[in-house]
Design an enzyme around this catalytic site. Structure first.
Site, PDB file in Angstrom:
ATOM      1  N   SER A  97      -1.549   1.814 -15.089  1.00  0.00           N
ATOM      2  CA  SER A  97      -1.114   2.472 -13.862  1.00  0.00           C
ATOM      3  C   SER A  97      -1.994   3.685 -13.632  1.00  0.00           C
ATOM      4  O   SER A  97      -2.396   4.361 -14.592  1.00  0.00           O
ATOM      5  CB  SER A  97       0.352   2.919 -13.977  1.00  0.00           C
ATOM      6  OG  SER A  97       0.711   3.773 -12.901  1.00  0.00           O
ATOM      7  N   SER A  98      -2.276   3.964 -12.367  1.00  0.00           N
ATOM      8  CA  SER A  98      -3.056   5.160 -12.046  1.00  0.00           C
ATOM      9  C   SER A  98      -2.326   6.424 -12.466  1.00  0.00           C
ATOM     10  O   SER A  98      -2.948   7.458 -12.724  1.00  0.00           O
ATOM     11  CB  SER A  98      -3.347   5.201 -10.546  1.00  0.00           C
ATOM     12  OG  SER A  98      -4.103   4.073 -10.147  1.00  0.00           O
ATOM     13  N   ARG A  99      -1.003   6.353 -12.570  1.00  0.00           N
ATOM     14  CA  ARG A  99      -0.215   7.531 -12.948  1.00  0.00           C
ATOM     15  C   ARG A  99      -0.203   7.783 -14.454  1.00  0.00           C
ATOM     16  O   ARG A  99       0.308   8.813 -14.900  1.00  0.00           O
ATOM     17  CB  ARG A  99       1.220   7.382 -12.425  1.00  0.00           C
ATOM     18  CG  ARG A  99       1.345   7.541 -10.915  1.00  0.00           C
ATOM     19  CD  ARG A  99       2.799   7.561 -10.470  1.00  0.00           C
ATOM     20  NE  ARG A  99       2.933   7.980  -9.075  1.00  0.00           N
ATOM     21  CZ  ARG A  99       2.934   7.162  -8.048  1.00  0.00           C
ATOM     22  NH1 ARG A  99       2.793   5.866  -8.252  1.00  0.00           N
ATOM     23  NH2 ARG A  99       3.063   7.622  -6.813  1.00  0.00           N
ATOM     24  N   GLY A 152      -0.588  -7.016  -7.638  1.00  0.00           N
ATOM     25  CA  GLY A 152      -0.110  -7.105  -9.008  1.00  0.00           C
ATOM     26  C   GLY A 152       1.397  -7.288  -9.071  1.00  0.00           C
ATOM     27  O   GLY A 152       2.146  -6.755  -8.245  1.00  0.00           O
ATOM     28  N   HIS A 164      -6.938  -3.235 -11.507  1.00  0.00           N
ATOM     29  CA  HIS A 164      -7.576  -3.466 -10.211  1.00  0.00           C
ATOM     30  C   HIS A 164      -8.780  -4.397 -10.361  1.00  0.00           C
ATOM     31  O   HIS A 164      -9.015  -5.269  -9.522  1.00  0.00           O
ATOM     32  CB  HIS A 164      -8.046  -2.147  -9.594  1.00  0.00           C
ATOM     33  CG  HIS A 164      -6.945  -1.189  -9.277  1.00  0.00           C
ATOM     34  ND1 HIS A 164      -6.729  -0.033  -9.991  1.00  0.00           N
ATOM     35  CD2 HIS A 164      -5.983  -1.216  -8.324  1.00  0.00           C
ATOM     36  CE1 HIS A 164      -5.705   0.617  -9.480  1.00  0.00           C
ATOM     37  NE2 HIS A 164      -5.230  -0.076  -8.476  1.00  0.00           N
TER      38      HIS A 164
END
Length: 273
Positions: A182-184, A144, A34
Site C-alpha cells: 500500500s502507498s500508505r 487490485g 501497481h
C-alpha cells in the site's frame, strides 16, 4: 512514453496508439502492486495507459490528502521502465470544474464498511473513475482486489451505465512477510510495521479455519479480533461478492475483510475465498 497533462493532450496521444487499450488508474506512489497491474495490461493489450491523479473528492475533511505521498520523478521512471505508452498526469483543474454533476454511490453498498466510516468517499471514487474511463476509453481496466469494495462498486457502475470496458480484478500483492502493499505503508514506523502484520495474520488464520471446516462467520470474526488486538479495529466483516453479510463462509463467493488503524495509519486488507 507520452506524458499527457490535459484531456486534449490525452486525446491526441491516444490517436497515435491504435489497437486494444489497457488502463491502470493510480494515485501515484507506485509500488510492485501497481507494477503487477501494468504488467498485466502490457501482456493483454497493444497500448497501455496509466493515470496518476490524487483525487481530492474521495478524501474526507481531516484525511491525508495534503500528506498523501507524491513521487513524480520515481513514478514517471517506473512507468517508463514498465513499458507504459501513455501516462496521463492531470492536475485538479484538468479534471474538475465548479458546480458539476457527480456520480453517487449506491444507498446500501456505498455506505457500509469503508463507506460507513468514510461517507462520501465512494462518491468521489466513482466520479473520478467514470471521468477517467470516459477519457481513456480502455478495452480493459485493471484494479487490485485489496480495495475489494471499491472494485465491486466500479464493476457495478460499469454495468449500471452500460459502459464498454472490461474490469479486470488482480490479486493483492504482498511483501515476503505477508503485509499487503500500500502507498500508505510509508507512514508506518518499524515498530508499527510489525504491528501491521496482524492484519494479514488474522486473514491467514481465517483461511486456515475455513480449510479445517470452521465456516461460521461469528467464530471466524472472534478469532480474528483476538489476533488483531490491541489494534484499533474498525471492522472485521465476512461478505459475499455482492457485499451482503454472510452467516457462513461460502467457498467461491466470500470475501473476509479487515480495517484497522496502526498508529495513525489506517490500513485495509482482505482475502477472497
Amino acid at each position: 512514453m507520452i506524458i499527457a497533462r490535459s484531456a486534449q493532450e490525452l486525446e491526441d496521444a491516444l490517436k497515435t496508439r491504435p489497437g486494444s487499450r489497457g488502463f491502470v488508474p493510480t494515485m501515484g506512489a507506485l509500488h510492485i502492486g501497481h507494477r503487477t497491474l501494468i504488467d498485466a495490461a502490457r501482456r493483454e493489450n497493444e497500448c497501455v495507459v496509466v493515470s496518476i491523479f490524487v483525487n481530492p473528492t474521495q478524501f474526507l475533511p481531516g484525511e491525508d490528502l495534503s500528506k498523501y505521498p507524491r513521487r513524480e520523478e520515481a513514478d514517471f521512471k517506473i512507468c517508463e521502465l514498465s513499458g507504459v505508452d501513455i501516462l496521463f498526469y492531470p492536475d485538479v483543474s484538468a479534471m474538475y470544474t465548479a458546480d458539476e454533476i457527480r456520480i453517487t454511490a449506491p444507498d446500501v453498498r456505498g455506505f457500509i464498511l469503508e463507506g460507513a466510516s468514510r461517507p462520501g468517499h465512494f462518491d468521489g471514487v466513482l466520479t473520478v473513475v467514470m471521468k477517467l474511463l470516459n477519457l481513456v476509453h480502455p478495452t480493459r481496466a485493471y484494479f487490485g482486489k485489496k480495495d475489494a469494495q471499491q472494485l465491486a462498486l466500479i464493476t457495478q457502475m460499469v454495468h449500471n451505465f452500460f459502459m464498454d470496458v472490461e474490469i479486470v480484478p488482480m490479486d493483492t500483492v504482498r511483501e515476503n512477510d505477508g503485509l499487503a502493499l500500500s502507498s500508505r505503508n510509508v507512514y508506518l514506523s518499524s515498530e508499527e510495521r510489525q504491528e501491521a502484520l496482524k492484519l494479514s495474520a488474522a486473514l491467514k488464520h481465517a483461511t486456515k479455519m475455513v480449510m479445517q471446516g470452521n465456516v461460521k462467520s461469528f467464530t471466524i470474526q472472534s478469532a480474528m479480533e483476538e489476533i488483531l488486538a490491541p489494534l484499533d479495529v474498525e471492522y472485521v466483516a465476512i461478505v459475499n461478492r455482492a457485499f451482503q453479510s454472510l452467516n457462513e463462509v461460502v467457498i467461491g463467493d466470500t470475501i473476509v475483510l479487515v480495517a484497522a488503524r496502526v498508529g495513525t495509519t489506517r490500513l485495509i486488507d482482505n482475502v477472497w475465498m
